[in-house]
Design an enzyme around this catalytic site. Structure first.
Site, PDB file in Angstrom:
ATOM      1  N   CYS A 149       0.827  -1.208   0.000  1.00 47.23           N
ATOM      2  CA  CYS A 149       0.000   0.000   0.000  1.00 47.23           C
ATOM      3  C   CYS A 149       0.864   1.262   0.000  1.00 47.23           C
ATOM      4  O   CYS A 149       0.694   2.135  -0.864  1.00 47.23           O
ATOM      5  CB  CYS A 149      -0.959  -0.023   1.189  1.00 47.23           C
TER       6      CYS A 149
HETATM    7  N1  LIG Z   1      -4.500  -4.113   5.040  1.00 44.95           N
HETATM    8  C1  LIG Z   1      -3.957  -3.422   4.045  1.00 44.95           C
HETATM    9  O1  LIG Z   1      -4.218  -2.212   3.866  1.00 44.95           O
HETATM   10  C2  LIG Z   1      -3.018  -4.090   3.083  1.00 44.95           C
HETATM   11  C3  LIG Z   1      -2.585  -3.376   1.958  1.00 44.95           C
HETATM   12  C4  LIG Z   1      -1.698  -3.979   1.056  1.00 44.95           C
HETATM   13  C5  LIG Z   1      -1.243  -5.257   1.293  1.00 44.95           C
HETATM   14  N2  LIG Z   1      -1.640  -5.915   2.407  1.00 44.95           N
HETATM   15  C6  LIG Z   1      -1.115  -7.254   2.617  1.00 44.95           C
HETATM   16  O2  LIG Z   1      -2.136  -8.183   2.293  1.00 44.95           O
HETATM   17  C7  LIG Z   1      -2.055  -9.325   3.140  1.00 44.95           C
HETATM   18  C8  LIG Z   1      -3.399  -9.475   3.869  1.00 44.95           C
HETATM   19  O3  LIG Z   1      -3.604  -8.286   4.645  1.00 44.95           O
HETATM   20  P1  LIG Z   1      -4.921  -8.088   5.496  1.00 44.95           P
HETATM   21  O4  LIG Z   1      -4.903  -6.696   5.964  1.00 44.95           O
HETATM   22  O5  LIG Z   1      -6.094  -8.634   4.781  1.00 44.95           O
HETATM   23  O6  LIG Z   1      -4.598  -9.050   6.749  1.00 44.95           O
HETATM   24  P2  LIG Z   1      -5.613  -9.690   7.783  1.00 44.95           P
HETATM   25  O7  LIG Z   1      -6.813  -8.844   7.934  1.00 44.95           O
HETATM   26  O8  LIG Z   1      -4.800  -9.977   9.002  1.00 44.95           O
HETATM   27  O9  LIG Z   1      -6.042 -11.061   7.096  1.00 44.95           O
HETATM   28  C9  LIG Z   1      -5.138 -12.058   6.748  1.00 44.95           C
HETATM   29  C10 LIG Z   1      -5.890 -13.383   6.607  1.00 44.95           C
HETATM   30  O10 LIG Z   1      -4.937 -14.392   6.281  1.00 44.95           O
HETATM   31  C11 LIG Z   1      -5.394 -15.639   6.781  1.00 44.95           C
HETATM   32  N3  LIG Z   1      -4.239 -16.419   7.282  1.00 44.95           N
HETATM   33  C12 LIG Z   1      -3.534 -16.212   8.405  1.00 44.95           C
HETATM   34  N4  LIG Z   1      -2.553 -17.152   8.511  1.00 44.95           N
HETATM   35  C13 LIG Z   1      -2.688 -17.953   7.446  1.00 44.95           C
HETATM   36  C14 LIG Z   1      -1.990 -19.104   6.996  1.00 44.95           C
HETATM   37  N5  LIG Z   1      -0.959 -19.608   7.697  1.00 44.95           N
HETATM   38  N6  LIG Z   1      -2.374 -19.697   5.844  1.00 44.95           N
HETATM   39  C15 LIG Z   1      -3.417 -19.202   5.137  1.00 44.95           C
HETATM   40  N7  LIG Z   1      -4.117 -18.112   5.517  1.00 44.95           N
HETATM   41  C16 LIG Z   1      -3.753 -17.498   6.662  1.00 44.95           C
HETATM   42  C17 LIG Z   1      -6.349 -15.323   7.915  1.00 44.95           C
HETATM   43  O11 LIG Z   1      -7.575 -15.925   7.585  1.00 44.95           O
HETATM   44  P3  LIG Z   1      -7.929 -17.408   8.081  1.00 44.95           P
HETATM   45  O12 LIG Z   1      -7.553 -17.493   9.536  1.00 44.95           O
HETATM   46  O13 LIG Z   1      -9.388 -17.468   7.840  1.00 44.95           O
HETATM   47  O14 LIG Z   1      -7.112 -18.298   7.198  1.00 44.95           O
HETATM   48  C18 LIG Z   1      -6.549 -13.835   7.892  1.00 44.95           C
HETATM   49  O15 LIG Z   1      -7.913 -13.473   7.882  1.00 44.95           O
HETATM   50  C19 LIG Z   1      -0.890  -9.045   4.101  1.00 44.95           C
HETATM   51  O16 LIG Z   1       0.257  -9.678   3.649  1.00 44.95           O
HETATM   52  C20 LIG Z   1      -0.729  -7.529   4.050  1.00 44.95           C
HETATM   53  O17 LIG Z   1       0.592  -7.115   4.310  1.00 44.95           O
HETATM   54  C21 LIG Z   1      -2.540  -5.379   3.284  1.00 44.95           C
END
Ligand SMILES: NC(=O)c1ccc[n+]([C@@H]2O[C@H](COP(=O)([O-])OP(=O)(O)OC[C@H]3O[C@@H](n4cnc5c(N)ncnc54)[C@H](OP(=O)(O)O)[C@@H]3O)[C@@H](O)[C@H]2O)c1
Length: 345
Positions: A149
């Site tokens: 981001c």
């Molecule tokens: N938030 C932002 O603004 C943003 C922007 C750009 C990029 N990102 C990137 O995008 C990714 C997701 O971000 P997010 O904000 O959506 O994070 P989040 O809200 O913490 O969600 C991540 C999801 O990943 C799943 N997870 C956790 N451990 C896992 C594993 N070992 N294997 C498979 N699934 C797993 C979990 O779902 P389950 O427990 O249901 O599997 C969790 O709901 C991150 O790498 C982050 O750095 C985020």
């Protein structure tokens, strides 16, 4: 077209579901969960109740890579480095929203993320998915490393001047601010409401993991670029990023010449809007959309350029940029499913 979302219960995954649900080319969406398989997604998030229901599935890479056309990985750092090798080599294209596939140098990834890197052959194949700057390579990609981001906001703001060699190599300062959804759905002491509300805090000073990603792309545009100063602040709002960027030019430009440099690169880009002289965007100008809005000016006293670049971190900074990449890979019109204007106020 059949899509799968891994990490569907997270903030990025939820936004992917919302966007893909309105995408005319998507016929089915399968949601995967590592912790809640078997549960109904709409029971966890009742706001998604509608015509369809989704039972969260266990990850079965061998089946997923043949049954699906596209797989989005919206998982924390350290997951897709392990998962991508198992998903590659089948029918499905892979779009990873995490930082695992963005840094080409495995040792640099390990240094900044403090985790084991993906195998080199995966890193070599992954194409950096910043559509405004990498369209041709994205169209041919099997694996996309969707940009972070902060890097999306910073690089779209810096690209035209750095690419044209107009910036003094050691002068780049990116002062960035983010809403709390940037940290994902699990609260921590920094993002806890009682701490974050009515507060404004700098964090990860000189050690944010997006620094090598920004520098990697800048040095592709201009090989002599020096390390950048990059600061991140937490703002008590739900979503939005503002990157205020300061650079010193290595030649004099008028306001018109400065703006023309940006317009040369961005007039044909559907999701980058460059402001008229004297107008600067705020985060609500792009809230809920795939836009990046950019305002800029030169300070005639200091000869420094100020560039303000805003995005919605969950959309242009994550999910909608991932859908934009999907559109390019599958040769759909780039804006397909991404037409909503920002939500305001
Ligand atoms: N938030 C932002 O603004 C943003 C922007 C750009 C990029 N990102 C990137 O995008 C990714 C997701 O971000 P997010 O904000 O959506 O994070 P989040 O809200 O913490 O969600 C991540 C999801 O990943 C799943 N997870 C956790 N451990 C896992 C594993 N070992 N294997 C498979 N699934 C797993 C979990 O779902 P389950 O427990 O249901 O599997 C969790 O709901 C991150 O790498 C982050 O750095 C985020």
């Amino acid at each position: 077209m059949k899509a799968g979302i891994v990490g569907a219960t997270g903030y990025g995954g939820i936004e992917l579901l919302r966007l893909l649900n309105n995408h005319p080319q998507i016929t089915s969406i399968t949601l995967y969960s590592s912790s809640q398989a078997g549960e109904k997604f709409e029971d966890i998030y009742p706001q998604f109740q509608g015509e369809q229901t989704h039972i969260l599935q266990d990850l079965v890479p061998d089946m997923m890579k043949e049954d699906l056309d596209v797989i989005f990985l919206a998982t924390p750092a350290g997951v897709s480095s392990q998962l991508t090798p198992k998903l590659q080599g089948g029918h499905a294209k892979i779009i990873d929203l995490s930082g695992d596939l963005r840094i080409k140098d495995a040792s640099l990834y390990e240094q900044w993320y403090n985790k084991g890197a993906a195998p080199n052959e995966v890193l070599e194949k992954a194409v950096y998915g910043l559509p405004e700057w990498n369209k041709e390579r994205i169209q041919d990609a099997d694996v996309i490393a969707n940009p972070g981001c902060f890097p999306t906001a910073a690089l779209l703001g810096l690209g035209p001047l750095v690419k044209e060699g107009l910036v003094k190599a050691d002068s780049i300062i990116v002062d960035a601010k983010s809403g709390v959804s940037g940290a994902g759905k699990n609260p921590n002491p920094l993002t806890h409401f009682a701490h974050a509300q009515e507060n404004f805090q700098i964090y990860k000073v000189n050690r944010h993991q997006h620094i090598p990603e920004i520098e990697q792309q800048l040095s592709e545009w201009y090989s002599d670029i020096d390390p950048v100063t990059f600061s991140t602040h937490l703002v008590p709002m739900t979503r939005g990023i503002m990157a205020t960027i300061y650079v010193q030019l290595n030649k004099n430009l008028t306001e018109d010449e400065l703006r023309n440099t940006f317009e040369r690169y961005y007039t044909t880009e559907p999701f980058v809007r460059v402001r008229e002289e004297g107008s600067f965007p705020c985060t609500k100008d792009v809230y809920g959309s795939n836009y990046c809005d950019i305002g800029l000016t030169i300070d005639t006293r200091t000869k420094r350029v100020t560039i303000v670049s805003v995005i919605d971190n969950l959309l242009k900074g994550a999910a909608s940029q991932a859908v934009q990449n999907m559109n390019l890979i599958f040769q759909y019109e780039e804006k397909t499913g991404l037409s909503p204007l920002p939500v305001y106020p």
